[in-house]
Write a protein that holds these residues in place. Structure first.
Motif, mmCIF file in Angstrom:
data_model
loop_
_atom_site.group_PDB
_atom_site.id
_atom_site.type_symbol
_atom_site.label_atom_id
_atom_site.label_comp_id
_atom_site.label_asym_id
_atom_site.label_seq_id
_atom_site.Cartn_x
_atom_site.Cartn_y
_atom_site.Cartn_z
ATOM 1 N N HIS A 38 0.830 -1.281 -0.066
ATOM 2 C CA HIS A 38 0.010 0.081 -0.139
ATOM 3 C C HIS A 38 0.698 1.210 -0.100
ATOM 4 O O HIS A 38 0.582 2.334 -0.703
ATOM 5 C CB HIS A 38 -0.961 -0.111 1.304
ATOM 6 C CG HIS A 38 -1.881 1.254 1.262
ATOM 7 N ND1 HIS A 38 -2.991 1.415 0.501
ATOM 8 C CD2 HIS A 38 -1.802 2.318 2.208
ATOM 9 C CE1 HIS A 38 -3.627 2.492 0.494
ATOM 10 N NE2 HIS A 38 -2.995 2.886 1.464
ATOM 11 N N LYS A 39 1.982 1.277 0.801
ATOM 12 C CA LYS A 39 2.729 2.587 0.787
ATOM 13 C C LYS A 39 3.311 2.541 -0.507
ATOM 14 O O LYS A 39 3.503 3.762 -0.880
ATOM 15 C CB LYS A 39 4.188 2.336 1.742
ATOM 16 C CG LYS A 39 3.443 2.509 3.207
ATOM 17 C CD LYS A 39 4.453 2.162 4.247
ATOM 18 C CE LYS A 39 3.674 2.150 5.475
ATOM 19 N NZ LYS A 39 4.800 1.468 6.775
ATOM 20 N N SER A 59 2.304 1.860 -3.317
ATOM 21 C CA SER A 59 1.151 2.551 -4.355
ATOM 22 C C SER A 59 1.014 4.037 -3.817
ATOM 23 O O SER A 59 0.800 4.742 -4.747
ATOM 24 C CB SER A 59 -0.144 1.729 -4.075
ATOM 25 O OG SER A 59 -0.769 2.054 -3.093
ATOM 26 N N LEU A 60 1.431 4.325 -2.659
ATOM 27 C CA LEU A 60 1.119 5.919 -2.397
ATOM 28 C C LEU A 60 2.371 6.597 -3.154
ATOM 29 O O LEU A 60 1.883 7.447 -3.792
ATOM 30 C CB LEU A 60 1.294 6.250 -0.850
ATOM 31 C CG LEU A 60 0.414 5.652 0.043
ATOM 32 C CD1 LEU A 60 0.729 5.827 1.606
ATOM 33 C CD2 LEU A 60 -1.143 6.298 -0.180
ATOM 34 N N TYR A 100 -6.476 -1.433 -3.648
ATOM 35 C CA TYR A 100 -5.744 -0.630 -4.795
ATOM 36 C C TYR A 100 -4.288 -0.894 -4.582
ATOM 37 O O TYR A 100 -3.697 -0.843 -3.319
ATOM 38 C CB TYR A 100 -6.207 0.603 -4.444
ATOM 39 C CG TYR A 100 -5.332 1.863 -5.217
ATOM 40 C CD1 TYR A 100 -5.727 2.103 -6.492
ATOM 41 C CD2 TYR A 100 -4.083 2.636 -4.704
ATOM 42 C CE1 TYR A 100 -4.966 2.701 -7.413
ATOM 43 C CE2 TYR A 100 -3.376 3.232 -5.558
ATOM 44 C CZ TYR A 100 -3.828 3.294 -6.854
ATOM 45 O OH TYR A 100 -2.903 4.318 -7.571
ATOM 46 N N PHE A 128 -7.494 9.326 0.042
ATOM 47 C CA PHE A 128 -5.954 8.608 -0.407
ATOM 48 C C PHE A 128 -5.202 9.878 -0.831
ATOM 49 O O PHE A 128 -3.914 9.549 -0.320
ATOM 50 C CB PHE A 128 -6.401 8.052 -1.708
ATOM 51 C CG PHE A 128 -5.262 7.106 -2.309
ATOM 52 C CD1 PHE A 128 -4.984 5.770 -1.747
ATOM 53 C CD2 PHE A 128 -4.410 7.381 -3.462
ATOM 54 C CE1 PHE A 128 -3.934 5.159 -2.192
ATOM 55 C CE2 PHE A 128 -3.331 6.766 -3.930
ATOM 56 C CZ PHE A 128 -3.152 5.785 -3.254
ATOM 57 N N GLU A 148 -3.543 10.437 2.484
ATOM 58 C CA GLU A 148 -2.426 9.360 2.854
ATOM 59 C C GLU A 148 -1.096 9.547 2.005
ATOM 60 O O GLU A 148 -0.129 9.387 2.416
ATOM 61 C CB GLU A 148 -2.789 8.135 2.425
ATOM 62 C CG GLU A 148 -3.799 7.353 3.413
ATOM 63 C CD GLU A 148 -4.287 6.062 2.799
ATOM 64 O OE1 GLU A 148 -3.172 5.076 3.135
ATOM 65 O OE2 GLU A 148 -5.285 5.730 2.492
ATOM 66 N N GLN A 149 -1.163 10.102 0.728
ATOM 67 C CA GLN A 149 -0.142 10.227 -0.281
ATOM 68 C C GLN A 149 0.580 11.353 0.257
ATOM 69 O O GLN A 149 2.016 11.261 0.387
ATOM 70 C CB GLN A 149 -0.394 10.693 -1.788
ATOM 71 C CG GLN A 149 -1.105 9.587 -2.366
ATOM 72 C CD GLN A 149 -1.719 10.071 -3.848
ATOM 73 O OE1 GLN A 149 -2.406 10.966 -3.797
ATOM 74 N NE2 GLN A 149 -1.183 9.478 -4.939
ATOM 75 N N TYR A 151 2.493 10.297 3.380
ATOM 76 C CA TYR A 151 3.476 9.513 3.435
ATOM 77 C C TYR A 151 4.823 10.273 2.798
ATOM 78 O O TYR A 151 5.927 10.277 3.245
ATOM 79 C CB TYR A 151 3.432 8.389 2.528
ATOM 80 C CG TYR A 151 4.147 7.126 2.567
ATOM 81 C CD1 TYR A 151 4.660 6.487 3.703
ATOM 82 C CD2 TYR A 151 5.136 7.094 1.332
ATOM 83 C CE1 TYR A 151 5.400 5.395 3.373
ATOM 84 C CE2 TYR A 151 6.279 6.140 1.178
ATOM 85 C CZ TYR A 151 6.236 5.449 2.386
ATOM 86 O OH TYR A 151 7.270 4.399 2.443
ATOM 87 N N LEU A 152 4.479 10.953 1.741
ATOM 88 C CA LEU A 152 5.608 11.670 1.270
ATOM 89 C C LEU A 152 6.182 12.662 2.194
ATOM 90 O O LEU A 152 7.603 13.059 2.321
ATOM 91 C CB LEU A 152 5.270 12.472 -0.019
ATOM 92 C CG LEU A 152 5.055 11.586 -1.340
ATOM 93 C CD1 LEU A 152 4.817 12.383 -2.531
ATOM 94 C CD2 LEU A 152 5.959 10.579 -1.503
#
Lengths: 513, 513
Positions: free
Chosen positions: A16-17, A19-20, A285, B43, B46-47, B50-51
């Motif tokens: 999942h990470k 995919s981020l 996803y 989502f 989340e992106q 994470y970045l």
């Protein structure tokens, strides 16, 4: 004792990470093609390369091997088509494939791809095949090496390359179905060319405002079921579809005020891709159950909506009033339908009509297999290309620019990619026929603008399964039969019987039985 | 022996890579605010998280401490204002600041920020301050702790917070300049309100097509020097500017068909920010020499182009024909100028005119210092807010929604941020006055649409230096004087002398000397 559930969750979180980051890289690419300032390219390339490197590191990290090892005796992963079983099985397959390619070869291919595309571009502009030939030789050699590394037991080198786009596909099986298709298409083309009825492009080449085309495109995409709460439609020079997240699918089209079909069928095509992405299981996803099955299956969705639905007589019964309202053009549904189904053999694949498109692909499929197998030299390639075009499609390229140099694919290392286009056409028609059998009066539904039943059928039989089944398995399960050329030929005959008065599918089917 | 050059290159490469990821996160943010599909938000969050986490890890990695340690005895880094010296000095400052904040506090603030903004939003909609008060108390306590951790020798807790936005700023110095500004603005406002000439909004509230506003906005941004080869202009609900790379600066504005100044001055403002970003040394993107000096300096560039240039009489001499051509509106340059310089005390900061805007800021600056110092309780805050508005601006909020609850800043933990707005106004006017003295007939140039000399002057005296000098140093070096309220007051008096017949700057300056 291993807690399998926890190990699987760790694997799932890691993917999942990944995919981020990969979806952020996708956004960088989308933005580059929709409006990035002209001078932003150099830094953008650095951004994409760095994030792609991160993704690669995450996909090949040694912790994945450890997790897979720990999961090897987990009974919950035994069913290869369950969410868990398919995830473990396909992550292992991808991981092992990655590991089989030496890093030096990956880097050599990456570098040759950049050089190859640049060289191809220059050679095409100069109409000088010999300028491109050394780069093509290098790429064929590298791809052959890659195929040899990747090939599993029972796979040819070419099949190993094909497997990257169309997992588990067999070249023999494709050759056989394609041969049958080719025979039928050549017959069909003869009938069309001999028909007393002919169709011209006058209606399509009138001036239609870009604003109007934009509205029509948006309306049609929305009508067939593309969800604008989870996606958007933009303009670009080379249309595509990209999923930037489970609820963020971007489709793109282009508008040409003197060529109406470009935007309309480009939009229907990309919306078909987009609706597939929107139908994949969101919770998965970036993992196999939430990923498309193959490029052929992806293309089946775009071609189904573009051609089986969008080029049908009933579709234009439904939308002719919208065309009149938007453009003030008073053509009848029959005129729109005939114009959008005009057939004329031509040199360029991307401009080809449906009757000849697959012949372009079949030529490439045969030639690229011979190139990878070393049975055809690049010295002979342009000549053989031109001969095949003449014998198969009936047109001879006057230049290599409009012949062997027309497509970017081989220069970019894409060997085994072309057949997925024809697979998409075949599968799209076969799925449509099965949906029609299951839903009953699908033509009537289309004429009334009712697209949801068809979309629901595709959701259930294709989209919901992600990558858990191969394309072959999906086709067999959804249609009750293996891949065959018959449904595509029948659907073309049905449409062309209205336009060119060719034999209807029932007659043709009897004739060949 | 340490090879300092190699160590520095390693540090520089690391920071460059960090900028590749942080700018990708910026694109995620830009896209979220320009057209991401409605359901893409979860989502996307989340992106971004994470970045941002990756960026944080890269900024606080232990290798940075090692490199800084190895560079501590490098003579080439001795000059604190050289590219190398400033890089080593400021990376060390940032790194040590980061390290002084306990991770638990950073996480508590991040969590309180999300909750605080949600709570503030609900409280403002319900016009219920008490509903927001507990979240505000928590945020003040957390920010006070952060300030105590961050404070260097000689810095108050509040100054340590301010330092995050305005490095090296001294609260005492700001208070003194702000007090002088406040006195002058109150006098000016009295004169304007007592003037026989008054201006209404009729001209601005007519209907102007969004298409026309889009064209004007693009034309004006291009005219003053925003480089569309290295940037673009888009629409959003809350305008901003973001740099996605050294050659990719995005500015955004909004269009309201019944409120023309929104798009015009919003665009000039953001273009000012954007031209600063475009003027920073590209080779040092993501490193101190290629980064803005402070929020106050950033705001000075936006306010200079928006107000000193864009609200000048000469600017509208130049662009009145374009307005007529685009909208068919026949107002004279004097009518446009007067309308765009209308003064009327109001409750809401973001809607305030230039004569009263800084009074809104001064109220906040005083109150937030008292809150952080524990000299004002949140129990008393709404009452004190309303009293100050009445005594300073002459309007009393009828509700907390239009009073203490109007801004998001405090709920988001932004204490020490408000004064940078007024600093921007002060510095913008001071830089403009110095440029005028250096360039000669700047008004004439503006009337002729010649903006390049002013931009070149700003490039040389501000943009080229990145973050190598503090705001104070930049102002001193560029204008030959420390920060002062006088240039801003003089410029306002000059403009309002034309509109409201107030005393011209020379007279006023004599009167106060």
């Amino acid at each position: 004792m291993t807690n399998h559930g926890e190990v699987f969750q760790a694997l799932r979180d890691h993917l999942h990470k990944t995919s981020l980051v990969s979806s952020a890289a996708e956004l960088l690419g989308w933005d580059e093609r929709t409006g990035m300032p002209p001078e932003g390219g150099e830094f953008r390339a650095e951004q994409v390369a760095y994030l792609s490197g991160l993704v690669h590191d995450m996909q090949t990290g040694p912790e994945i091997a450890t997790w897979l090892d720990q999961l090897s005796d987990w009974s919950e992963a035994d069913d290869p088509h369950s969410n868990i079983g398919a995830t473990v099985r396909l992550v292992r397959k991808d991981y092992e494939k990655q590991k089989r390619l030496p890093k030096s070869l990956v880097e050599a291919i990456a570098s040759a791809t950049v050089r190859g595309q640049g060289c191809w571009d220059a050679a095409r502009k100069a109409d000088d095949y010999r300028q491109f030939q050394p780069a093509l030789d290098e790429m064929i050699s590298l791809q052959r090496q890659a195929g040899e590394c990747l090939a599993e037991e029972g796979q040819t080198t070419y099949e190993a390359l094909l497997d990257q786009y169309e997992p588990d596909a067999k070249a023999d099986q494709l050759s056989s179905v394609f041969a049958s298709l080719r025979g039928e298409l050549v017959k069909l083309l003869d009938e069309i060319q001999g028909s007393a009825r002919q169709v011209d492009e006058t209606l399509l080449k009138k001036q239609y405002s870009v604003d109007g085309q934009w509205q029509i495109s948006r309306n049609l995409a929305e009508a067939i079921g593309f969800d604008f709460n989870r996606g958007r439609l933009d303009e670009t020079s080379h249309p595509f579809c990209t999923a930037l997240g489970p609820s963020d699918c971007r489709i793109l089209t282009r508008y040409d005020s003197s060529w109406l079909p470009g935007s309309i069928f480009g939009t229907l095509h990309e919306a078909g891709h987009g609706m597939y992405e929107q139908g994949l299981p969101q919770d998965w996803y970036g993992l196999p159950p939430g990923t498309y099955a193959s490029l052929g299956i992806h293309e089946s969705q775009s071609r189904l909506w573009e051609n089986l639905v969008g080029r049908s007589a009933e579709f234009w019964q439904c939308f002719t009033p919208l065309m009149q309202e938007t453009f003030g053009e008073k053509a009848t549904p029959e005129q729109w339908h005939a114009s959008f189904n005009r057939v004329t053999p031509s040199l360029i694949r991307v401009e080809a009509d449906e009757a000849t498109y697959n012949l372009h692909i079949i030529v490439r499929f045969e030639l690229e297999q011979a190139l990878i197998a070393g049975e055809l030299s690049t010295d002979d390639l342009p000549g053989v290309w031109n001969e095949r075009y003449e014998s198969v499609i009936g047109v001879r390229p006057p230049s290599d620019a409009d012949g062997v140099l027309q497509d970017v694919h081989w220069s970019a290392g894409l060997f085994g990619y072309f057949p997925t286009y024809t697979l998409g056409n075949l599968i799209g028609a076969q799925l449509y026929a099965a949906a029609e059998e299951s839903l009953g009066d699908l033509s009537g539904m289309i004429a009334r603008g009712e697209f949801q039943p068809l979309l629901d059928w595709l959701r259930k039989h294709v989209h919901a399964h992600g990558r858990k089944f191969s394309a072959d398995e999906l086709v067999q399960n959804a249609t009750g039969a293996p891949l065959s050329a018959e449904p595509l030929v029948a659907s073309l005959r049905e449409r062309y019987s209205l336009v060119y008065d060719v034999k209807s599918p029932a007659v043709s089917s009897n004739a060949t039985s």
